[in-house]
Structure formats: structure tokens, C-alpha cells
Design an enzyme around this catalytic site. Sequence first.
Site, PDB file in Angstrom:
ATOM      1  N   HIS A  88      26.547  62.302 -25.621  1.00 29.81           N
ATOM      2  CA  HIS A  88      27.181  62.242 -24.310  1.00 29.81           C
ATOM      3  C   HIS A  88      26.238  62.795 -23.247  1.00 29.81           C
ATOM      4  O   HIS A  88      25.735  63.901 -23.347  1.00 29.81           O
ATOM      5  CB  HIS A  88      28.488  63.034 -24.325  1.00 29.81           C
ATOM      6  CG  HIS A  88      29.227  62.986 -23.043  1.00 29.81           C
ATOM      7  ND1 HIS A  88      30.011  64.025 -22.608  1.00 29.81           N
ATOM      8  CD2 HIS A  88      29.322  62.035 -22.087  1.00 29.81           C
ATOM      9  CE1 HIS A  88      30.545  63.716 -21.451  1.00 29.81           C
ATOM     10  NE2 HIS A  88      30.140  62.506 -21.108  1.00 29.81           N
TER      11      HIS A  88
ATOM     12  N   ASP B  83      12.095  45.911 -17.304  1.00 31.67           N
ATOM     13  CA  ASP B  83      11.440  44.605 -17.333  1.00 31.67           C
ATOM     14  C   ASP B  83      10.044  44.737 -17.939  1.00 31.67           C
ATOM     15  O   ASP B  83       9.584  45.831 -18.263  1.00 31.67           O
ATOM     16  CB  ASP B  83      11.413  43.976 -15.936  1.00 31.67           C
ATOM     17  CG  ASP B  83      10.699  44.822 -14.885  1.00 31.67           C
ATOM     18  OD1 ASP B  83       9.728  45.526 -15.223  1.00 31.67           O
ATOM     19  OD2 ASP B  83      11.106  44.754 -13.713  1.00 31.67           O
TER      20      ASP B  83
ATOM     21  N   TYR C 103      12.376  44.248 -10.443  1.00 33.19           N
ATOM     22  CA  TYR C 103      13.330  45.351 -10.401  1.00 33.19           C
ATOM     23  C   TYR C 103      14.468  45.197 -11.403  1.00 33.19           C
ATOM     24  O   TYR C 103      15.589  45.645 -11.168  1.00 33.19           O
ATOM     25  CB  TYR C 103      13.873  45.566  -8.981  1.00 33.19           C
ATOM     26  CG  TYR C 103      12.786  45.879  -8.000  1.00 33.19           C
ATOM     27  CD1 TYR C 103      12.155  47.117  -8.014  1.00 33.19           C
ATOM     28  CD2 TYR C 103      12.353  44.932  -7.075  1.00 33.19           C
ATOM     29  CE1 TYR C 103      11.127  47.408  -7.129  1.00 33.19           C
ATOM     30  CE2 TYR C 103      11.322  45.219  -6.188  1.00 33.19           C
ATOM     31  CZ  TYR C 103      10.714  46.454  -6.225  1.00 33.19           C
ATOM     32  OH  TYR C 103       9.697  46.747  -5.346  1.00 33.19           O
TER      33      TYR C 103
ATOM     34  N   ASN D 247      15.453  46.835 -13.917  1.00 33.81           N
ATOM     35  CA  ASN D 247      15.382  48.117 -14.603  1.00 33.81           C
ATOM     36  C   ASN D 247      16.706  48.839 -14.424  1.00 33.81           C
ATOM     37  O   ASN D 247      17.178  49.004 -13.300  1.00 33.81           O
ATOM     38  CB  ASN D 247      14.241  48.959 -14.022  1.00 33.81           C
ATOM     39  CG  ASN D 247      12.939  48.183 -13.976  1.00 33.81           C
ATOM     40  OD1 ASN D 247      12.488  47.668 -14.981  1.00 33.81           O
ATOM     41  ND2 ASN D 247      12.352  48.079 -12.795  1.00 33.81           N
TER      42      ASN D 247
END
Length: 145
Positions: free
Chosen positions: A20, A28, A120, A122
Amino acid sequence: MKKRGVINQQLSNALAGLGHGDYFLLCDAGFPIPKDVERVDMALTFGIPSMNQCLKAILDEIVVQKITIAEEMKGLNDEGYQFVKKAFKNQDFQEIPQTELVKLAQNAKFIVRSGELRCYSNILLEAASGVDTFKKDFIIDPEQI
């Protein structure tokens, strides 16, 4: 042999080791992966597997409570941005500059590199608690995204 789910041994082990609040990055093909962070390289060739394919497989294995993406994704990769927004309806959703995401990646538990070429693509994913009371609102059916 596993009956279903992720069959890449390194990725399966990494996902099973999440606790947790732990976070990892799905990135990418061009993301600058820090040398001291475990790299789970799923990339086969340009575009394969895609961010979407990787994300669906990962979400079939874990529960996510928060995601963080680069704010640049919204303007430069609308297809990826819409996919992520659709997938993570109940999770905390944070958009930060790409430079900050790169810094956070230095402390990720591991990084999964896809073959994705859209810029982008990611996503920093934070694991939720395994307790049913806490995770029920965060479960995502990969078939629904």
C-alpha cells in the site's frame, strides 16, 4: 503455468511485491529511466506493446489508488490522455510537469518500459490497500477501458 494474467516473470514478481502506497512508473520507449531503479523492459519493437496494452494487463493484477501523469500529455497526446482519464475515474488524478515526473521516477519501486511512441505516455501508479473496504472503489475492469 499461470492460468491468467501477466506471464512476464519479472513484471509479475514486481507487481506482487507492491505494498500500500508503493508506486511505480509505466513509461514510453523514450523515457529517461534512472540507472538505480529496477527496469522491467516490455518493449519488443516500436509501438509494441502500447501503453494501453501494458496498462490493461497491469490493471488486471493490481489495485491503484492514485495516478500521476505529465501535464504535457493533455495537449500533446490527447488519445493517451483520454484513455487514462477513462480508466481512472475514482482514483486521485494528478497532473504535474514532465520534469517533476522524471524526478519522482528516481524513487519508483520499479519502472515498466513499454514500446509506446506517443509522447508523454508516462503514468506513475500508486498501489492501493488490499483490504476490501478500501479497495472496492478503486477496482478497474480492464475490459471496460
